[in-house]
Design a protein around this motif. Structure first.
Motif, PDB file in Angstrom:
ATOM      1  N   LYS A 162      29.655  26.879  51.185  1.00  0.00           N
ATOM      2  CA  LYS A 162      30.686  27.641  50.462  1.00  0.00           C
ATOM      3  C   LYS A 162      30.087  28.367  49.253  1.00  0.00           C
ATOM      4  CE  LYS A 162      34.515  26.433  52.705  1.00  0.00           C
ATOM      5  NZ  LYS A 162      35.447  27.421  53.290  1.00  0.00           N
TER       6      LYS A 162
ATOM      7  N   VAL B 239      31.820  31.134  47.099  1.00  0.00           N
ATOM      8  CA  VAL B 239      32.837  30.831  46.082  1.00  0.00           C
ATOM      9  C   VAL B 239      32.202  30.845  44.685  1.00  0.00           C
ATOM     10  CG1 VAL B 239      34.511  29.108  45.262  1.00  0.00           C
ATOM     11  CG2 VAL B 239      34.152  29.420  47.714  1.00  0.00           C
TER      12      VAL B 239
ATOM     13  N   GLU C  37      37.903  26.503  46.054  1.00  0.00           N
ATOM     14  CA  GLU C  37      38.179  27.793  46.692  1.00  0.00           C
ATOM     15  C   GLU C  37      39.605  28.259  46.357  1.00  0.00           C
ATOM     16  OE1 GLU C  37      37.179  29.608  51.130  1.00  0.00           O
ATOM     17  OE2 GLU C  37      37.533  27.476  50.888  1.00  0.00           O
TER      18      GLU C  37
ATOM     19  N   SER D 249      39.996  29.092  42.529  1.00  0.00           N
ATOM     20  CA  SER D 249      39.192  30.185  41.980  1.00  0.00           C
ATOM     21  C   SER D 249      39.579  31.545  42.555  1.00  0.00           C
ATOM     22  CB  SER D 249      37.699  29.906  42.183  1.00  0.00           C
ATOM     23  OG  SER D 249      37.416  29.755  43.551  1.00  0.00           O
ATOM     24  N   THR D 250      40.672  31.594  43.335  1.00  0.00           N
ATOM     25  CA  THR D 250      41.163  32.920  43.747  1.00  0.00           C
ATOM     26  C   THR D 250      41.635  33.639  42.490  1.00  0.00           C
ATOM     27  OG1 THR D 250      43.370  32.028  44.126  1.00  0.00           O
ATOM     28  CG2 THR D 250      41.921  32.142  46.042  1.00  0.00           C
TER      29      THR D 250
END
Length: 737
Positions: A506, A509, A460, A463-464
């Motif tokens: 999640k 994501v 998470e 991978s922003t």
């Protein structure tokens, strides 16, 4: 250091020049005579101390550095003629005298005779293999401990280490092949004591038990004269083993050859006899002795007792980690021995403890690197991944969330802590940490919920969009994590319901990654968001549970703490070599040109490596402030994200889980986990991809890094009383935090 100080030191050296030549002569005479009288012994010790203090000032001045390699009339090699052509350089005479004195009866070793040795002939004909200092490798007899002998040995080893330290006064060279002439001569066949001294040093370190009989506070009641000797022995040992394994073949490279360790057969090995002897140890009982000894000493700082400060804590764990690295690097049979039983976990746990403890301390960046390098080396072997499945029950107090699980869970939780709460200078290690996770992932049978959540939190965070677009190689971290998830889903699905559940929870994501924006305005907007973000990695979304009882938070270095600089380490592509696991379990090396897509057309996780040289070019541009992400660049790697397996898993399982929740009104995750435990994806997933392992590969870049790190550790461990402090060293810089 200022020029005035340099001149002052230079004058000191000149004044003591005559004294120094005499000091070497006195040591040579002491070695010749066998040091019978107390007066002779005292002269030898005084000369040793004098040379230990003066040598660094000679080494720091380039004009005087060659002084010890000039010949002294009368010191012939043949012993008979004293013509100048046959004269020995002062350095050789000094080194041979030290070697002789380290096996001098009634001075550094116990005499085997009732009456004292009374002629020089006896000293020279003495078989030093009968006088090895400690039982262990190749020697069964444990001599009676002798305080005086230990102190004398320590003085001579300190002088020996100072002789070797000329390397500190030379800047780091791009080619690490430059050999240290002092070490080269001392570890050559010219030194008739090379084998017994190597064995003495190794056995002294591995046999040492700082706890002794286990009497509480015994280290406060009695002074431990053995520890300074063990410390000195460890430092001399790692310096003599400073040898670039990338440039010469080790006698035992595959761990499968037979042969007698330390036998008379002459294998093609390094000329450095210490490296040669180390690479030829092969008896299981010797390996057991070495491994148990190093594990015992590494675990010493972790010892917990009900009485505070009641057990002695050693300080030389960095030297031990370097020694363990050398053993694994030069002797593949030892590496396979370490991995063939759960004993490897006795190395893993203290290593993870040191990594976790040092993560916030800028003065211990070198310790972080050596710990990660060791785990990278071990992770290249299948057995390491298999051993990690052993339940973790030893509760060493660490500043990490409490969990119930295996050693694999411990490794992942500690890595997560390093990445999310370590300091900025650790970012170059992220590639290495995730490579270790990828290497072991095909063998992890059952991750705990805590570890599964930590891995998903890392994905998470990495991978922003602002993180992906802010540096040319950041997307590699996402590729590594996806590869790890794919390995577990394809090869260990049955026991990993916790990870599958975390992936389902999640899932957004993965959808965001699949739909990553590639248009210039979106890229620009993501980077603007980055400038408003203070932290390098967001920790929100990572449930930090209560830390283990008795643990203390990892603390930054005290202001003013001394640290030494390090040369840069090679990138993960230079540090490792990719191998594919065949169906029979053997590894097949992959040439960079042979990286192809898998049978179903989906890209293999290998593909980030195909454009690695281009990425390196881009990332170097980013370091100079010129690089900026483009749409073409994002598209070049977005199309290769290995999302097929996970997307298929979500496609099959999400509707089933949602249906159960609606039908049964479930809100309890234990019911969902039970359903996932009994589920199967056989026949529904893409064809399993081949397992790829990135094995550590020796290279000159890491050899140079080890040299600067090792000497930096030795420099800082000898500040009080000072040996090299305040001299003009060139191998590294001394900085204050």
């Amino acid at each position: 250091m200022g020029s005035a100080d340099s001149k002052l030191n230079f004058r000191k050296a000149v004044i003591q020049l005559t004294t120094k030549t005499q000091a070497v002569e006195k040591l040579v005479q002491g070695a010749e005579s066998g040091c019978h009288s107390e007066k002779e012994k005292q002269i030898v010790l005084n000369c040793s101390r004098l040379l230990t203090r003066v040598l660094p000032y000679i080494f720091e001045d380039p004009d005087w550095r060659g002084f010890f390699w000039s010949t002294v009339p009368g010191a012939g090699r043949g012993g008979g003629e004293d013509d100048d052509e046959n004269a020995r350089p002062l350095a050789e005479s000094l080194l041979l005298a030290i070697a002789d004195l380290l096996f001098c009866p009634d001075f550094t070793v116990q005499s085997h005779r009732r009456s004292t040795v009374d002629s020089a002939e006896d000293v020279h004909s003495l078989d030093s293999c009968e006088y090895i200092w400690e039982a262990g490798v190749g020697f069964a007899h444990s001599p009676q401990p002798n305080y005086i002998h230990d102190v004398n040995r320590m003085e001579l080893l300190k002088l020996l280490l100072t002789c070797f330290s000329e390397a500190m006064y030379l800047p780091p060279a791009p080619d690490s092949g430059s050999t240290n002439p002092w070490v080269q001569f001392f570890c050559s066949t010219e030194n008739r004591h090379a084998l017994p001294l190597f064995t003495s040093l190794l056995n002294t370190v591995c046999a040492y038990d700082p706890v002794g009989y286990g009497i509480p506070y015994n280290h406060l009641l009695f002074s431990d004269y053995r520890e300074p000797l063990v410390e000195e022995a460890a430092q001399v040992l790692i310096v003599t083993l400073d040898h670039d394994s990338a440039t010469s073949a080790s006698p035992t490279v595959d761990g499968t050859t037979t042969g007698t360790a330390m036998d008379d057969a002459d294998p093609p090995g390094p000329e450095n006899l210490f490296v040669n002897y180390l690479s030829r140890i092969h008896r299981e009982e010797d390996f057991q002795f070495i491994l148990k000894g190093i594990a015992r000493l590494l675990s010493n700082p972790l010892l917990q007792t009900y009485l505070p400060n009641s057990t002695k804590k050693i300080q030389f764990h960095q030297e031990l980690l370097v020694l363990f690295w050398k053993l694994c690097d030069f002797n593949k049979k030892f590496l396979f021995f370490v991995l063939k039983s759960s004993d490897v976990l006795d190395i893993l746990v203290p290593t993870l403890y040191f990594l976790n403890d040092a993560r916030a301390d800028q003065s211990r960046v070198g310790l972080m690197h050596i710990g990660v390098f060791i785990l990278l080396l071990l992770s290249g072997e299948r057995n390491f991944g298999v051993r990690l499945n052993k339940p973790y029950s030893v509760r060493v107090p660490m500043d990490i969330p409490v969990f119930t699980g295996t050693h694999a869970d411990l490794l992942i939780v500690v890595f997560h802590k390093i990445i999310t709460s370590g300091h900025q200078r650790l970012q170059p290690l992220f590639d290495c940490l995730l490579t270790i996770v990828v290497n072991v992932s095909p063998y992890l049978k059952s991750l705990s919920m805590v570890a599964a959540n930590k891995l998903l939190h890392l994905l998470e965070a990495f991978s922003t969009t602002w993180f992906l677009f802010s540096a040319a190689q950041n997307h590699h971290l996402v590729f590594f994590l996806l590869e790890a998830f794919n390995n577990i889903i394809q090869y260990q699905f049955d026991g990993n319901s916790n990870l599958v559940y975390a992936i389902i929870r999640k899932r957004s994501v993965f959808h965001q990654l699949a739909n990553l924006p590639t248009d210039p305005p979106a890229i620009h907007k993501a980077l603007q968001r980055r400038r408003r973000t203070a932290e390098p990695l967001s920790r929100t979304g990572s449930q930090e549970g209560a830390s283990m009882e008795g643990s203390r938070p990892a603390a930054p270095a005290e202001p003013g703490t001394l640290k030494t600089s390090l040369v840069a380490t090679p990138g993960i592509d230079k540090l490792t070599e990719k191998s594919q696991v065949s169906e029979d379990g053997t590894l097949r090396s992959l040439e960079p040109t042979s990286q192809q897509s898998s049978a179903d057309g989906s890209p293999t996780a290998e593909e980030p490596g195909q454009a690695w040289r281009e990425q390196r070019r881009l990332s170097s541009a980013s370091a100079s402030g010129q690089w900026s992400p483009t749409s073409e660049w994002v598209l070049s790697w977005k199309s290769k994200l290995p999302l097929q397996t996970i997307m298929r898993l979500l496609q099959v399982l999400v509707p089933q889980v949602e249906k159960i929740c609606i039908d049964k009104g479930l809100t309890d995750e234990s019911e969902i986990l039970r359903f996932l435990q009994h589920g199967t994806l056989v026949g529904l997933l893409p064809v399993p991809h081949p397992i790829l392992i990135r094995k550590y590969q020796a290279n000159s870049g890491t050899a140079m890094w080890f040299r600067t790190y090792m000497w930096g550790v030795i420099y800082l461990r000898n500040v009080d009383p000072p040996v090299w402090y305040d001299t003009d060293v060139k191998l590294f810089e001394i900085q204050r935090v």
